[in-house]
Design an enzyme around this catalytic site. Structure first.
Site, PDB file in Angstrom:
ATOM      1  N   SER A 126       0.833  -1.206   0.000  1.00  0.00           N
ATOM      2  CA  SER A 126       0.000   0.000   0.000  1.00  0.00           C
ATOM      3  C   SER A 126       0.863   1.248   0.000  1.00  0.00           C
ATOM      4  O   SER A 126       1.960   1.261   0.587  1.00  0.00           O
ATOM      5  CB  SER A 126      -0.850  -0.011   1.271  1.00  0.00           C
ATOM      6  OG  SER A 126      -1.460   1.238   1.470  1.00  0.00           O
ATOM      7  N   TYR A 150      -1.687  -0.941  10.828  1.00  0.00           N
ATOM      8  CA  TYR A 150      -1.983  -1.547   9.525  1.00  0.00           C
ATOM      9  C   TYR A 150      -0.845  -1.258   8.547  1.00  0.00           C
ATOM     10  O   TYR A 150      -0.318  -2.148   7.878  1.00  0.00           O
ATOM     11  CB  TYR A 150      -3.315  -0.997   8.971  1.00  0.00           C
ATOM     12  CG  TYR A 150      -3.441  -1.137   7.487  1.00  0.00           C
ATOM     13  CD1 TYR A 150      -3.713  -2.380   6.909  1.00  0.00           C
ATOM     14  CD2 TYR A 150      -3.250  -0.041   6.634  1.00  0.00           C
ATOM     15  CE1 TYR A 150      -3.794  -2.512   5.526  1.00  0.00           C
ATOM     16  CE2 TYR A 150      -3.328  -0.169   5.266  1.00  0.00           C
ATOM     17  CZ  TYR A 150      -3.604  -1.398   4.709  1.00  0.00           C
ATOM     18  OH  TYR A 150      -3.662  -1.523   3.345  1.00  0.00           O
ATOM     19  N   LYS A 154       2.135  -3.740   6.490  1.00  0.00           N
ATOM     20  CA  LYS A 154       2.497  -3.751   5.063  1.00  0.00           C
ATOM     21  C   LYS A 154       4.010  -3.517   4.918  1.00  0.00           C
ATOM     22  O   LYS A 154       4.699  -4.196   4.169  1.00  0.00           O
ATOM     23  CB  LYS A 154       1.716  -2.665   4.305  1.00  0.00           C
ATOM     24  CG  LYS A 154       0.226  -2.951   4.187  1.00  0.00           C
ATOM     25  CD  LYS A 154      -0.045  -4.196   3.366  1.00  0.00           C
ATOM     26  CE  LYS A 154      -1.507  -4.522   3.216  1.00  0.00           C
ATOM     27  NZ  LYS A 154      -1.762  -5.842   2.642  1.00  0.00           N
TER      28      LYS A 154
HETATM   29  N1  UFG Z   1     -12.965  11.105   3.418  1.00  0.00           N
HETATM   30  C1  UFG Z   1     -14.005  11.966   3.759  1.00  0.00           C
HETATM   31  N2  UFG Z   1     -15.153  11.405   4.268  1.00  0.00           N
HETATM   32  C2  UFG Z   1     -15.301  10.054   4.444  1.00  0.00           C
HETATM   33  C3  UFG Z   1     -14.215   9.202   4.098  1.00  0.00           C
HETATM   34  C4  UFG Z   1     -13.076   9.771   3.589  1.00  0.00           C
HETATM   35  O1  UFG Z   1     -13.911  13.177   3.602  1.00  0.00           O
HETATM   36  O2  UFG Z   1     -16.358   9.615   4.913  1.00  0.00           O
HETATM   37  C5  UFG Z   1     -11.734  11.692   2.830  1.00  0.00           C
HETATM   38  C6  UFG Z   1     -10.478  11.435   3.644  1.00  0.00           C
HETATM   39  O3  UFG Z   1     -10.321  12.429   4.627  1.00  0.00           O
HETATM   40  C7  UFG Z   1      -9.398  11.447   2.552  1.00  0.00           C
HETATM   41  C8  UFG Z   1     -10.124  10.877   1.325  1.00  0.00           C
HETATM   42  O4  UFG Z   1     -11.517  11.054   1.598  1.00  0.00           O
HETATM   43  O5  UFG Z   1      -9.030  12.776   2.268  1.00  0.00           O
HETATM   44  C9  UFG Z   1      -9.851   9.398   1.075  1.00  0.00           C
HETATM   45  O6  UFG Z   1     -10.128   8.664   2.266  1.00  0.00           O
HETATM   46  P1  UFG Z   1     -10.254   7.065   2.259  1.00  0.00           P
HETATM   47  O7  UFG Z   1     -10.641   6.664   3.646  1.00  0.00           O
HETATM   48  O8  UFG Z   1     -11.150   6.625   1.151  1.00  0.00           O
HETATM   49  O9  UFG Z   1      -8.800   6.574   1.887  1.00  0.00           O
HETATM   50  P2  UFG Z   1      -7.388   6.874   2.601  1.00  0.00           P
HETATM   51  O10 UFG Z   1      -6.570   7.646   1.631  1.00  0.00           O
HETATM   52  O11 UFG Z   1      -7.549   7.421   3.952  1.00  0.00           O
HETATM   53  O12 UFG Z   1      -6.806   5.390   2.802  1.00  0.00           O
HETATM   54  C10 UFG Z   1      -6.708   4.478   1.728  1.00  0.00           C
HETATM   55  C11 UFG Z   1      -6.936   3.085   2.250  1.00  0.00           C
HETATM   56  C12 UFG Z   1      -5.827   2.647   3.172  1.00  0.00           C
HETATM   57  C13 UFG Z   1      -4.506   2.816   2.495  1.00  0.00           C
HETATM   58  C14 UFG Z   1      -4.341   4.201   1.940  1.00  0.00           C
HETATM   59  C15 UFG Z   1      -3.126   4.200   1.065  1.00  0.00           C
HETATM   60  O13 UFG Z   1      -8.154   3.016   2.965  1.00  0.00           O
HETATM   61  O14 UFG Z   1      -5.989   1.267   3.441  1.00  0.00           O
HETATM   62  O15 UFG Z   1      -5.468   4.572   1.128  1.00  0.00           O
HETATM   63  O16 UFG Z   1      -2.665   5.438   0.778  1.00  0.00           O
HETATM   64  F1  UFG Z   1      -3.531   2.580   3.387  1.00  0.00           F
END
Ligand code: UFG
Length: 339
Positions: A126, A150, A154
């Site tokens: 990841s 997590y 990885k």
């Molecule tokens: N976000 C919101 N509201 C939500 C969910 C997310 O505004 O309800 C925002 C987050 O703050 C972030 C973006 O949307 O700016 C993406 O969030 P995600 O939770 O979809 O994804 P992340 O980038 O936090 O994490 C993902 C995977 C992880 C992995 C990571 C790798 O979930 O497992 O990418 O970079 F590690």
């Protein structure tokens, strides 16, 4: 040539899409999954998409006796290792559960591979291993550091595989660092089916679109980005799955261990995704601005050059395809796999 592949965690979101691509390339698939975060019916859906058989065994990869039996039963040429827990927040609450499962599974798998002379592996890593990036886009030489258990699993699994590669004659490994996989297979038969209220952006938006959740909470609008919301490199899960086939071809022909980013190289903000989803699906997505989510970073997107140069792979599907296919999956399966 790679004819038979063991896919651990093959019933999961990325695993199931990869099984489809493997079968469609006439590669035999042995899928193992403990179904802790996936459903048995995924296997039938993979079969109906492809019209091909795959062998499924319900087991946890940490169970060496059961896993060894799989290596006894089949003539496995290579392994794609997806199995693992993946919820960032849960990993902070239950670190030992994450280290125990995600590291033991990797070690047990490599032990079984060694015993049966299987020396090719593609590992599901990841972009989380880049921690808080100093520069974007991130390439594979960027510093690695993690911000949650997590991510460390990885990072440590990558290190374990690297060390195994050095110690194992003729071993070859690709560590694929995924950015943000979203979307679903165009058939609408397989897709992302999170347990409970989704943590990730796209599944959450899909449930708002379906009327299951009232509005999207946008975590932070004061980041140093164009519109103040977090920027990520969203990649269509089918493109990601195809990247695994390219990685298999590579490890079939080359030795050693390489880490490779799988991303599009483009960053979109949360509000860009909301707009794209509304346009692709014709549905209004109400949202409210909330405080930043702890542990989130402002911006993350890949430099995908190495994937193209080394593997001949690049992402082909755009954000519109990602949103439309995710919506189609949600519409066709209002309760996910539901079994
Ligand atoms: N976000 C919101 N509201 C939500 C969910 C997310 O505004 O309800 C925002 C987050 O703050 C972030 C973006 O949307 O700016 C993406 O969030 P995600 O939770 O979809 O994804 P992340 O980038 O936090 O994490 C993902 C995977 C992880 C992995 C990571 C790798 O979930 O497992 O990418 O970079 F590690």
């Amino acid at each position: 040539m790679v004819k038979t592949v063991l896919v651990t965690g093959g019933a999961g979101f990325i695993g199931s899409h990869t099984c489809v691509e493997l079968l469609e390339s006439n590669i035999s698939v042995i899928c193992v999954d403990d179904l802790s975060n996936s459903k048995q019916s995924v296997v039938d859906r993979i079969k109906s998409i492809t019209g091909k058989e795959l062998s499924f065994h319900k087991l946890n990869v940490c169970d060496e006796t059961q896993l060894d039996r799989i290596f006894e039963m089949y003539d496995i040429d290579a392994v794609i290792h997806f199995a693992g827990y993946k919820a960032v927040g849960q990993s902070v609450e239950k670190p030992l559960m994450y280290y125990q499962n995600n590291l033991n599974s990797t070690i047990t798998l490599l032990k079984c591979m060694a015993k049966h002379n299987v020396n090719r592996i593609v590992f599901s890593s990841s972009a989380t291993v880049y921690g808080v990036p100093k520069v974007v886009p991130m390439n594979e030489t960027a510093d690695t550091w993690c911000t949650n258990p997590y991510g460390w699993t990885k990072y440590m699994s990558e290190q374990i595989i690297k060390d195994w590669c050095v110690a194992t004659p003729n071993a070859s490994a690709i560590l694929l660092r995924y950015f943000n996989p979203i979307g679903a297979h165009f058939s609408g038969l397989i897709g992302e089916d999170p347990n409970g209220i989704p943590n990730n952006l796209l599944p959450y938006i899909c449930q708002v679109a379906a009327g299951k959740l009232e509005y999207l909470r946008v975590f932070g609008d004061d980041y140093d980005t164009a519109d103040g919301t977090g920027v990520r490199d969203y990649i269509h899960v089918v493109d990601l799955a195809k990247g695994h086939l390219k990685a298999l071809e590579y490890i079939d022909a080359n030795k050693g261990c390489q880490c490779v980013n799988l991303g599009t190289g483009k960053g979109y903000s949360v509000l860009d995704v909301v707009k794209a989803y509304q346009t692709a699906c014709g549905i209004d997505i109400p949202y409210r601005i909330y405080p930043r989510r702890s542990g989130d970073i402002a911006t993350s997107y890949a430099d995908p050059k190495k994937a193209y140069e080394l593997l001949g792979w690049k992402a082909e599907r755009d954000l519109n395809d990602m949103c439309a296919s995710a919506y189609n999956w949600q519409k066709m399966n209002p309760n996910g796999y539901g079994d």
